[in-house]
Design an enzyme around this catalytic site. Sequence first.
Site, PDB file in Angstrom:
ATOM      1  N   ILE A 183       1.047  -1.549   0.028  1.00 10.49           N
ATOM      2  CA  ILE A 183      -0.373   0.009   0.080  1.00 10.49           C
ATOM      3  C   ILE A 183       0.961   1.246   0.458  1.00 10.49           C
ATOM      4  O   ILE A 183       0.596   2.410  -0.770  1.00 10.49           O
ATOM      5  CB  ILE A 183      -0.680  -0.332   1.188  1.00 10.49           C
ATOM      6  CG1 ILE A 183      -1.680  -0.964   0.911  1.00 10.49           C
ATOM      7  CG2 ILE A 183      -1.570   1.427   1.133  1.00 10.49           C
ATOM      8  CD1 ILE A 183      -2.985  -1.581   2.234  1.00 10.49           C
ATOM      9  N   VAL A 236       9.764   4.631  13.476  1.00  5.18           N
ATOM     10  CA  VAL A 236       9.159   5.975  13.732  1.00  5.18           C
ATOM     11  C   VAL A 236       9.478   5.632  15.766  1.00  5.18           C
ATOM     12  O   VAL A 236       8.338   4.723  16.021  1.00  5.18           O
ATOM     13  CB  VAL A 236       8.236   6.468  13.560  1.00  5.18           C
ATOM     14  CG1 VAL A 236       7.251   7.375  13.595  1.00  5.18           C
ATOM     15  CG2 VAL A 236       8.260   6.516  11.389  1.00  5.18           C
ATOM     16  N   ALA A 316      -8.612  -9.764  -2.138  1.00  5.25           N
ATOM     17  CA  ALA A 316      -9.492  -9.842  -2.243  1.00  5.25           C
ATOM     18  C   ALA A 316      -9.430 -10.968  -3.456  1.00  5.25           C
ATOM     19  O   ALA A 316     -11.207 -11.565  -3.029  1.00  5.25           O
ATOM     20  CB  ALA A 316     -10.042  -8.861  -3.431  1.00  5.25           C
ATOM     21  N   HIS A 440       4.121 -12.220 -31.268  1.00  2.25           N
ATOM     22  CA  HIS A 440       4.959 -11.587 -31.471  1.00  2.25           C
ATOM     23  C   HIS A 440       4.431  -9.991 -32.595  1.00  2.25           C
ATOM     24  O   HIS A 440       3.728 -10.558 -32.994  1.00  2.25           O
ATOM     25  CB  HIS A 440       6.187 -11.531 -32.380  1.00  2.25           C
ATOM     26  CG  HIS A 440       6.665 -10.444 -32.751  1.00  2.25           C
ATOM     27  ND1 HIS A 440       8.122 -10.537 -31.874  1.00  2.25           N
ATOM     28  CD2 HIS A 440       7.669  -9.847 -33.424  1.00  2.25           C
ATOM     29  CE1 HIS A 440       8.730  -9.101 -32.517  1.00  2.25           C
ATOM     30  NE2 HIS A 440       8.925  -9.424 -33.746  1.00  2.25           N
TER      31      HIS A 440
END
Length: 466
Positions: A183, A236, A316, A440
């Site tokens: 994400i 963090v 999903a 191709h």
Amino acid sequence: MAVKLTIIGAGPGGYVAAIRAAQKGAQVTVVENAEVGGTCLNRGCIPTKTLIASAEALVHARRAAEFGLEVAGVVSYNLSRIRERKDKVVSTQVKGIKGLFKSWGVSLIEGRGSLLSPDMVRVVQQDGTTMDVKSDRVIIATGSRPAKIPGIPFDGESVMTSDDAVQLKRVPKSLLIIGAGVIGSEFAFIYRTFGVEVTMVEMMPRALSTEDEEMSGLIEREFKKAGIKLMANVKVERVEKDAEDMMAVSLSNGQKIRTDAILVSIGRSMNSENIGLEAVGLNRGKRGEIAVNEKMETDVSGIYAIGDVTGKILLAHVASRQGLVAVENALGGDEKMDYTVVPSGIFTMPEIGSVGLREKDAVEKGIKVRVGRFPYRALGKAHAMGEITGLVKIIADEASDKVLGVHICGAHATDMIHEGALAMKIGATARDLGNMVHAHPTLAEAMMEAAEDVHGMAIHLPKRGK
């Protein structure tokens, strides 16, 4: 007499299960608290891909001169028009699902569902009234939501989840993305294309750490080319708003970053709270997941669970397949879920498509393999398209030559990966893939050439060194 089936949740697991059950003659009721289509359609897969399509169109327009086209003036974008298009695409799909429900006789109740017993679901409808739905079987398909970091002040604009970011309410001057997974990486390219200064912080050693190392390495190079800053092996530690309304972020390496906005993309949390699991004796796992077996059965007879809430592969199309398996078994069949061949798509710029073993996985498992590679820049079609960045990688068993994994990074990788998935599904070998005539000029020729390269026989690659 028709089996009565109640499904809690109308995401890609729930709505697919509902339609299949109705096709098989069941009397189906679906309970949905928000909108049909779930996260995927309303806040995930479809809206993000629509935004990526706008971003890619903008990139192509800026490259118009390369294709001999003359565009007058500066190519820019209209944020409100982009949002309008996204919303229209989503609403069209939502109407489509509701139309299918109507066509197949599926009853949709809008409200929050919870279990009272194995055969009773209570629905608190949107007007506050309650109704109880009795059925023979229940399928839980409540999905997941973005995971949040405790102590970080989420407000939907300065500090966002992916649900907020997909709304694209504004384009900040700078954006810090916490988490360089699927994400985070997709949003990095979207926001960067719209001119945002993007910095990514990832606690793992590399971006897209679950992908094959060569694929994530290629994307990291594309980050650099796009001007996206990636800081790996960093956590963090603190986030706060400063006196100038900027977000001040302290990192584990001692650095501090000031940014207009933050996007937290560290994974998903299962929607398994307050749905009556305790009432029927179902326990939640450490991540909030509902345990199921290969038939999608829970520990309580007559209750099934599918999709993200099971904590399996959070995709999903996996939820949809699980829904089909659950329905088959709920209606008296004997179907088992198979996770061995599940293709995945990452809609970065360029895309990544993958299926099966990563090379590192094979090494760790002690499997001796041969690896074939073929770069997009050796394809005539890629040059004609102006899309020469990319690679197809095939991993084959050294002894049997069977395809064990396929990884693609490049234009249309998410479409191309299914040839590799089919090869794995039917037990095809690298020689089988290489011997199949490919049209191709196409990008799919890279699959053929990579398969031939497994044995050092790719026509359009120079001879390997000793």
